[in-house]
Design a protein around this motif. Structure first.
Motif, mmCIF file in Angstrom:
data_model
loop_
_atom_site.group_PDB
_atom_site.id
_atom_site.type_symbol
_atom_site.label_atom_id
_atom_site.label_comp_id
_atom_site.label_asym_id
_atom_site.label_seq_id
_atom_site.Cartn_x
_atom_site.Cartn_y
_atom_site.Cartn_z
ATOM 1 N N PRO A 129 0.807 -1.230 0.000
ATOM 2 C CA PRO A 129 0.000 0.000 0.000
ATOM 3 C C PRO A 129 0.837 1.276 0.000
ATOM 4 C CG PRO A 129 -0.897 -1.590 1.553
ATOM 5 C CD PRO A 129 0.447 -2.106 1.130
ATOM 6 N N LEU A 130 2.103 1.189 0.448
ATOM 7 C CA LEU A 130 2.975 2.364 0.411
ATOM 8 C C LEU A 130 3.491 2.623 -1.000
ATOM 9 C CD1 LEU A 130 5.074 1.966 3.688
ATOM 10 C CD2 LEU A 130 3.152 3.500 3.254
ATOM 11 N N ILE A 131 3.503 1.582 -1.835
ATOM 12 C CA ILE A 131 3.875 1.756 -3.243
ATOM 13 C C ILE A 131 2.718 2.386 -4.009
ATOM 14 C CG2 ILE A 131 4.537 0.558 -5.368
ATOM 15 C CD1 ILE A 131 5.849 -1.584 -3.604
ATOM 16 N N SER A 132 1.525 1.876 -3.753
ATOM 17 C CA SER A 132 0.325 2.410 -4.397
ATOM 18 C C SER A 132 -0.871 2.193 -3.484
ATOM 19 C CB SER A 132 0.079 1.726 -5.740
ATOM 20 O OG SER A 132 -1.177 2.108 -6.273
ATOM 21 N N ALA A 133 -1.661 3.242 -3.308
ATOM 22 C CA ALA A 133 -2.846 3.140 -2.457
ATOM 23 C C ALA A 133 -3.866 2.153 -3.016
ATOM 24 C CB ALA A 133 -3.483 4.518 -2.301
ATOM 25 N N LYS A 134 -3.708 1.770 -4.291
ATOM 26 C CA LYS A 134 -4.623 0.804 -4.894
ATOM 27 C C LYS A 134 -4.547 -0.561 -4.211
ATOM 28 C CE LYS A 134 -4.674 2.989 -9.469
ATOM 29 N NZ LYS A 134 -4.371 2.832 -10.911
ATOM 30 N N PHE A 135 -3.407 -0.842 -3.563
ATOM 31 C CA PHE A 135 -3.262 -2.116 -2.861
ATOM 32 C C PHE A 135 -3.968 -2.094 -1.512
ATOM 33 C CE2 PHE A 135 0.461 -2.360 -5.726
ATOM 34 C CZ PHE A 135 0.208 -3.598 -6.302
ATOM 35 N N LEU A 299 11.008 0.889 8.560
ATOM 36 C CA LEU A 299 11.949 1.065 7.464
ATOM 37 C C LEU A 299 11.294 1.530 6.163
ATOM 38 C CD1 LEU A 299 14.963 0.934 6.959
ATOM 39 C CD2 LEU A 299 14.698 -1.459 6.277
ATOM 40 N N PRO A 300 10.111 1.062 5.788
ATOM 41 C CA PRO A 300 9.474 1.611 4.579
ATOM 42 C C PRO A 300 9.321 3.129 4.644
ATOM 43 C CG PRO A 300 8.364 -0.399 5.226
ATOM 44 C CD PRO A 300 9.332 -0.073 6.333
ATOM 45 N N TYR A 301 8.963 3.643 5.820
ATOM 46 C CA TYR A 301 8.854 5.102 5.962
ATOM 47 C C TYR A 301 10.221 5.757 5.815
ATOM 48 C CZ TYR A 301 8.869 9.640 8.215
ATOM 49 O OH TYR A 301 9.078 10.970 8.481
ATOM 50 N N GLY A 308 12.893 9.895 -1.200
ATOM 51 C CA GLY A 308 11.800 10.407 -2.008
ATOM 52 C C GLY A 308 10.951 9.279 -2.562
ATOM 53 N N GLY A 309 9.844 9.629 -3.185
ATOM 54 C CA GLY A 309 8.868 8.638 -3.629
ATOM 55 C C GLY A 309 9.363 7.663 -4.669
ATOM 56 N N VAL A 311 12.587 6.721 -5.906
ATOM 57 C CA VAL A 311 13.654 5.811 -5.492
ATOM 58 C C VAL A 311 13.188 4.941 -4.330
ATOM 59 C CG1 VAL A 311 15.998 5.652 -4.579
ATOM 60 C CG2 VAL A 311 15.441 7.386 -6.298
ATOM 61 N N GLY A 312 12.448 5.549 -3.412
ATOM 62 C CA GLY A 312 11.931 4.781 -2.288
ATOM 63 C C GLY A 312 11.053 3.637 -2.737
ATOM 64 N N ASN A 313 10.208 3.874 -3.746
ATOM 65 C CA ASN A 313 9.331 2.823 -4.257
ATOM 66 C C ASN A 313 10.110 1.675 -4.895
ATOM 67 O OD1 ASN A 313 6.925 3.912 -3.408
ATOM 68 N ND2 ASN A 313 6.490 4.967 -5.340
ATOM 69 N N LEU A 314 11.249 1.993 -5.506
ATOM 70 C CA LEU A 314 12.076 0.937 -6.102
ATOM 71 C C LEU A 314 12.557 -0.037 -5.025
ATOM 72 C CD1 LEU A 314 14.224 2.926 -8.712
ATOM 73 C CD2 LEU A 314 12.311 1.375 -9.162
#
Length: 512
Positions: A129-135, A299-301, A308-309, A311-314
């Motif tokens: 869900p932190l990658i995409s709110a769709k999850f 750690l995800p936070y 940033g969004g 690189v963090g998402n990768l």
């Protein structure tokens, strides 16, 4: 001139014929253990708990647990070199302990694998869900990345169910497919961890002295900050186990006597060192070390706040890959345990669950059974109980090896004269084994202690969860053993025997 012994010949010495697909090499063996430990799963999933419980100083629980587990791994490395059999803990214990000890070790580890798979699978909720709110299919924005809210808990179960279905199908297809996915996932995790460590180092904003800060977390504990560290150590204990899986795939590994021991040690060492660097550098690089989100999302936070969004998402995607292959490894380990115990006629419907299907060369029924059982572990309110119980069960199962092994050393029955050129601790074996047992007992006491900080205080059966749930599950196994197996030796089913080899497997140290 005598022909050189093949892996199948080595297996036949234990009374078994070669049935599983022996196609794994040294890296695949290492990958199985490394992916089970999986710091990109465990640290991403539970960093928040360690930090919330012990502040930045919680990191010191990591080297303490790593050192203790490495003592256990050294004992396991000796066993893997001597007994290259599927099922690791059960088979190793069977050679040196009483029949009940080995059976109980196998039973409790099997149940522990099911609970662990459930605990690992819900990690999807911490990351996706932190990658995409769709999850965040169930719940709202306030539930994103959380497992302790009603919406987050339900969504965690939904995402976990999808992952468990996937691991069930892949494990049914066969070990080659599982190994290819696992090797890719481990390679991705190794690259991802290496890059993460480098980028965290580049973004350092404070010195290493941060690891000596407690943020007042010792207040209210009977033993002050030491009490806080005991609670925080749940995170380290949860991540740093499962390395025995490198030995559990022995019957699918080429030259397992030589490959399995170093694979066990390398998997734990690599995960331990990399995990320590990630934790310390994360604490040194996060922009605001006092951000409350560190104690809730962990750690995800930190990754998204630091990089940033994009690189963090990768890195979060890399964590998703790691969670997936970790779940595959946990599932695979449980399958081998059920298979090897069924092959020895030590479980109900033994012949059916031990049947290896021709095309996939995989025991299909254990794959399905574990998947179904995990999908029914459905109370996410008990997330920390689930996690703690999983760890406790593995530590008990591991003690079913290290305990009898220590007794055999004291009685000078180990190592045996037939030990050969395989891994041995030599004169260091006794002190290492003794310290390993002391460490395991200490961790078990710490994990089982009925604290509200771990188990909650609203219901007695949660606070005493370690005793309640482990007692029920372990007690059910004991009742089955007494009613169906007491007095019966482990007997290889006819269809699994190697030629005319004796069907009854004896133990080196039945007195242990």
């Amino acid at each position: 001139m005598a022909m050189p012994s093949t892996d199948a010949d080595e297996l036949a010495k234990f009374g078994y014929k070669q049935e599983l697909d022996r196609s794994l090499g040294l890296f695949s063996s290492f990958a199985a253990g490394f992916s089970y430990i999986s710091i990109m799963t465990g640290v991403f999933e539970l960093f928040f708990f360690g930090f919330f419980s012990g502040g930045p100083g919680w990191i010191w629980t990591w080297p303490a647990v790593l050192a203790g587990q490495f003592l256990v791994a050294l004992c396991f490395a000796e066993m893997a070199g001597q007994f290259p059999l599927a099922g690791s803990v059960y088979q190793w214990s069977k050679q040196i302990a009483r029949p009940f000890t080995s059976w109980f070790g196998g039973w409790i580890l099997t149940v522990g694998s099911i609970v662990t798979l459930a605990a690992v699978a819900v990690a999807y909720q911490v990351v996706l869900p932190l990658i995409s709110a769709k999850f965040q299919i169930i719940g709202g924005p306030s539930d994103v990345g959380l497992v302790n809210t009603p919406g987050g808990a339900k969504n965690a179960l939904l995402l976990a169910a999808g992952l468990v279905v996937f691991t069930t199908v892949i494990n049914m297809v066969g070990v080659k497919t599982m190994a290819r996915i696992n090797n890719f996932g481990v390679a991705a995790e190794l690259v991802g961890v290496s890059v993460l460590i480098i980028l965290l180092a580049v973004h350092i904003t404070r010195g290493p002295g941060i690891v000596f800060h407690t943020f007042g977390t010792g207040a209210g504990h009977t033993f002050g900050y030491f009490g806080a560290l005991l609670v925080a150590s749940l995170t380290s204990a949860y991540v740093l186990y499962g390395f025995d899986t490198a030995g559990s795939l022995a019957e699918e590994t080429h030259d397992p006597r030589r490959h399995a021991p170093p694979a066990i040690l390398r998997a734990l060492a690599a995960a331990g060192i990399a995990g320590f660097l990630v934790i310390v550098l994360a604490e040194m690089s996060v922009p605001n070390i006092h951000a409350p989100q560190i104690g809730t999302s962990g750690l995800p936070y930190i990754v998204k706040a630091t990089f940033g969004g994009t690189v963090g998402n990768l890195f979060l995607i890399d964590s998703v890959i790691a969670i997936t292959v970790c779940s595959l490894a946990v599932h695979a380990g449980g399958i081998r345990m059920i298979f090897t115990m069924g092959r020895d006629n030590r479980l109900p419907a033994a012949s059916s669950i031990a049947r290896v299907h021709g095309r996939s060369k995989t025991p299909l029924i254990p794959s399905i059974v574990i998947g179904i059982l995990v999908l029914n572990v459905g109370n996410q309110r008990a997330f920390f109980v689930l996690t703690s119980v999983a760890i406790i069960m593995f530590y008990i199962a591991y003690l079913c090896v290290t305990g009898p092994l220590l007794i055999a050393r004291v009685r000078r029955k180990w190592p045996s004269p037939e030990h050969g050129p395989y891994f041995s601790m030599g004169r260091w074996g006794l002190p290492v084994n003794l310290l390993a047992v002391v460490f395991q007992v200490g961790v078990l006491i710490n994990l089982a202690w009925p604290r509200a900080a771990v188990y909650g205080g609203d219901h007695w059966y949660y606070q005493w969860g370690a005793f309640v749930f482990v007692g029920i599950l372990g007690g059910a196994g004991i009742v089955y053993y007494l009613m169906a197996l007491r007095g019966r030796p482990a007997t290889v089913l006819a269809e699994h025997q190697a030629g005319a080899a004796s069907a009854t497997i004896g133990a080196v140290g039945e007195e242990a």
